[in-house]
Design a protein around this motif. Structure first.
Motif, PDB file in Angstrom:
ATOM      1  N   ARG A 246      -1.392  -8.072  -4.231  1.00  0.00           N
ATOM      2  CA  ARG A 246      -2.213  -7.190  -5.059  1.00  0.00           C
ATOM      3  C   ARG A 246      -3.374  -6.609  -4.249  1.00  0.00           C
ATOM      4  N   ARG A 247      -3.979  -7.412  -3.388  1.00  0.00           N
ATOM      5  CA  ARG A 247      -5.070  -6.897  -2.547  1.00  0.00           C
ATOM      6  C   ARG A 247      -4.566  -5.817  -1.604  1.00  0.00           C
ATOM      7  N   ALA A 248      -3.370  -6.031  -1.045  1.00  0.00           N
ATOM      8  CA  ALA A 248      -2.805  -5.018  -0.157  1.00  0.00           C
ATOM      9  C   ALA A 248      -2.534  -3.726  -0.911  1.00  0.00           C
ATOM     10  N   ALA A 249      -1.942  -3.841  -2.100  1.00  0.00           N
ATOM     11  CA  ALA A 249      -1.647  -2.656  -2.905  1.00  0.00           C
ATOM     12  C   ALA A 249      -2.928  -1.923  -3.278  1.00  0.00           C
ATOM     13  N   GLU A 250      -3.970  -2.680  -3.615  1.00  0.00           N
ATOM     14  CA  GLU A 250      -5.240  -2.068  -3.984  1.00  0.00           C
ATOM     15  C   GLU A 250      -5.877  -1.364  -2.790  1.00  0.00           C
ATOM     16  N   ALA A 251      -5.792  -1.986  -1.617  1.00  0.00           N
ATOM     17  CA  ALA A 251      -6.469  -1.455  -0.433  1.00  0.00           C
ATOM     18  C   ALA A 251      -5.889  -0.138   0.039  1.00  0.00           C
ATOM     19  N   ILE A 252      -4.607   0.094  -0.249  1.00  0.00           N
ATOM     20  CA  ILE A 252      -3.961   1.294   0.280  1.00  0.00           C
ATOM     21  C   ILE A 252      -3.664   2.318  -0.804  1.00  0.00           C
ATOM     22  N   PRO A 267      -7.334  14.020  -6.538  1.00  0.00           N
ATOM     23  CA  PRO A 267      -6.110  13.522  -7.172  1.00  0.00           C
ATOM     24  C   PRO A 267      -4.867  14.356  -6.891  1.00  0.00           C
ATOM     25  N   GLU A 268      -5.026  15.690  -6.808  1.00  0.00           N
ATOM     26  CA  GLU A 268      -3.841  16.526  -6.599  1.00  0.00           C
ATOM     27  C   GLU A 268      -3.213  16.329  -5.220  1.00  0.00           C
ATOM     28  N   SER A 269      -3.956  15.681  -4.314  1.00  0.00           N
ATOM     29  CA  SER A 269      -3.410  15.424  -2.978  1.00  0.00           C
ATOM     30  C   SER A 269      -2.802  14.037  -2.860  1.00  0.00           C
ATOM     31  N   PHE A 270      -2.834  13.255  -3.923  1.00  0.00           N
ATOM     32  CA  PHE A 270      -2.276  11.903  -3.868  1.00  0.00           C
ATOM     33  C   PHE A 270      -0.787  11.957  -3.532  1.00  0.00           C
ATOM     34  N   THR A 271      -0.347  11.039  -2.682  1.00  0.00           N
ATOM     35  CA  THR A 271       1.063  10.960  -2.305  1.00  0.00           C
ATOM     36  C   THR A 271       1.646   9.569  -2.495  1.00  0.00           C
ATOM     37  N   HIS A 272       0.785   8.561  -2.689  1.00  0.00           N
ATOM     38  CA  HIS A 272       1.280   7.192  -2.819  1.00  0.00           C
ATOM     39  C   HIS A 272       0.853   6.526  -4.124  1.00  0.00           C
ATOM     40  N   GLY A 273      -0.102   7.101  -4.830  1.00  0.00           N
ATOM     41  CA  GLY A 273      -0.569   6.517  -6.072  1.00  0.00           C
ATOM     42  C   GLY A 273      -1.921   5.847  -5.920  1.00  0.00           C
ATOM     43  N   THR A 274      -2.618   5.695  -7.035  1.00  0.00           N
ATOM     44  CA  THR A 274      -3.918   5.046  -7.012  1.00  0.00           C
ATOM     45  C   THR A 274      -3.750   3.541  -6.790  1.00  0.00           C
ATOM     46  N   SER A 275      -4.860   2.886  -6.490  1.00  0.00           N
ATOM     47  CA  SER A 275      -4.828   1.432  -6.326  1.00  0.00           C
ATOM     48  C   SER A 275      -4.294   0.759  -7.579  1.00  0.00           C
ATOM     49  N   ALA A 276      -4.773   1.209  -8.737  1.00  0.00           N
ATOM     50  CA  ALA A 276      -4.323   0.615  -9.995  1.00  0.00           C
ATOM     51  C   ALA A 276      -2.825   0.829 -10.209  1.00  0.00           C
ATOM     52  N   GLN A 277      -2.342   2.021  -9.894  1.00  0.00           N
ATOM     53  CA  GLN A 277      -0.918   2.303 -10.058  1.00  0.00           C
ATOM     54  C   GLN A 277      -0.064   1.448  -9.132  1.00  0.00           C
ATOM     55  N   ARG A 278      -0.510   1.273  -7.903  1.00  0.00           N
ATOM     56  CA  ARG A 278       0.274   0.513  -6.932  1.00  0.00           C
ATOM     57  C   ARG A 278       0.311  -0.963  -7.307  1.00  0.00           C
ATOM     58  N   MET A 279      -0.829  -1.490  -7.753  1.00  0.00           N
ATOM     59  CA  MET A 279      -0.849  -2.881  -8.193  1.00  0.00           C
ATOM     60  C   MET A 279       0.046  -3.077  -9.408  1.00  0.00           C
ATOM     61  N   ALA A 280       0.009  -2.126 -10.336  1.00  0.00           N
ATOM     62  CA  ALA A 280       0.821  -2.230 -11.545  1.00  0.00           C
ATOM     63  C   ALA A 280       2.311  -2.164 -11.222  1.00  0.00           C
ATOM     64  N   ALA A 281       2.691  -1.307 -10.285  1.00  0.00           N
ATOM     65  CA  ALA A 281       4.098  -1.179  -9.914  1.00  0.00           C
ATOM     66  C   ALA A 281       4.602  -2.462  -9.266  1.00  0.00           C
ATOM     67  N   LEU A 282       3.809  -3.025  -8.358  1.00  0.00           N
ATOM     68  CA  LEU A 282       4.184  -4.293  -7.733  1.00  0.00           C
ATOM     69  C   LEU A 282       4.313  -5.384  -8.786  1.00  0.00           C
TER      70      LEU A 282
END
Length: 298
Positions: A246-252, A267-282
């Protein structure tokens, strides 16, 4: 994560110590190929370089992308440009050995999942490089972070990224490193199932901002697939491993990286998702252990 007794993968090559001089990506390219390149070269972390700058650099120079790729050589024999056997590549240091064990674990896990669906899993190749290397998608550079190239079905990793993950991004621990690899294997799954082709087709007909949104969905699905792998290997997880991931997902997350590197979020330049989105997906993958829970919508 307890993998000390696990086998190492046979699908490994090594470009470390080899000279890959030259001028990077060259000129030309662009357009649909540029978006595809940005899509599949999953710059997992990007080494502290501004996300937007990396994307611009990559989109602006695709002339040396090759159309071929050697694919995966017979088990135990794969060597990237004469870099030795898989066993030799995995024995270079502890980081290499652990990477090869994680890769082997993903191979066994996804083989089981594919078998459950009446299909046969084809493992990805895996290539170590140091500083600069060469992939089927063009030059590999450490600033790009680990990435997957669908042209040759290989994951490219400079293990110095693990130190950066710990020192710069505060995401220490072996499970954080395993998450990096499992995420890239997730892109390989997407290649096998046709998701990358679907995403590229969608990007080709969309304006840049909406195309980026498609790419975000690709990256979040890869995060979810990483969670599925971890869930299927829960008996090997140690206390604190999930928190490391979760820390890794949040950091990137894109928002975190942009805030740290340029002081503002676009936000329109996002390509990998926000920290919250990445943690939630994991977390979704971890909770379900089911790849069907990792939905993608272009």
């Amino acid at each position: 994560m307890r993998l000390d007794d696990y086998r190492t993968s046979d699908n490994v090559g090594d470009q470390r110590g080899q000279n890959f001089g030259g001028g990077g990506f060259g000129g030309g390219g662009g357009g649909m190929f540029g978006m595809l390149f940005g899509l599949v070269l999953s710059r997992f972390g990007i080494g502290g370089v501004i996300v937007l700058g990396i994307l611009f650099f990559m989109f602006g120079g695709l002339g040396s992308m090759t159309g071929g790729g050697s694919g995966v050589v017979a088990p135990g024999q794969q060597a990237a440009r004469g870099g030795g056997t898989a066993a030799e590549a995995c024995a270079v240091d502890q980081a290499s050995r652990f990477s090869c064990q994680v890769l082997a674990s993903t191979e066994d896990t996804w083989s089981t999942i594919f078998n459950e669906q009446g299909q046969r899993y084809q493992p990805a190749g895996f290539v170590f490089y140091s500083g600069r290397g060469q992939s089927g998608c063009g030059a590999a550079q450490s600033a790009m972070g680990p990435f997957y190239c669908p042209t040759d079905n290989k994951i490219y990793v400079d293990t110095s990224f693990y130190q950066e993950l710990q020192n710069r991004f505060g995401a220490a621990g072996d499970f954080a490193q395993a998450y990096v690899i499992a995420h890239e294997v997730g892109h390989h799954i997407q290649h096998l199932t046709g998701t990358l082709d679907q995403a590229q087709a969608a990007q080709s007909r969309l304006p840049a901002a909406r195309g980026n949104a498609v790419q975000v969905q690709v990256e979040l699905q890869a995060d979810c697939y990483a969670g599925v792998w971890a869930a299927r290997n829960r008996n090997r997880l140690e206390p604190g491993d999930v928190e490391e991931g979760r820390r890794a997902a949040e950091a990137i997350g894109d928002d975190t990286l942009q805030r740290e590197s340029q002081g503002r979020v676009v936000p329109e330049s996002f390509t990998h998702g926000t920290s919250a989105q990445r943690m939630a997906a994991l977390q979704r993958g971890l909770q379900t252990g089911d790849p069907a829970a990792c939905q993608f919508s272009a």
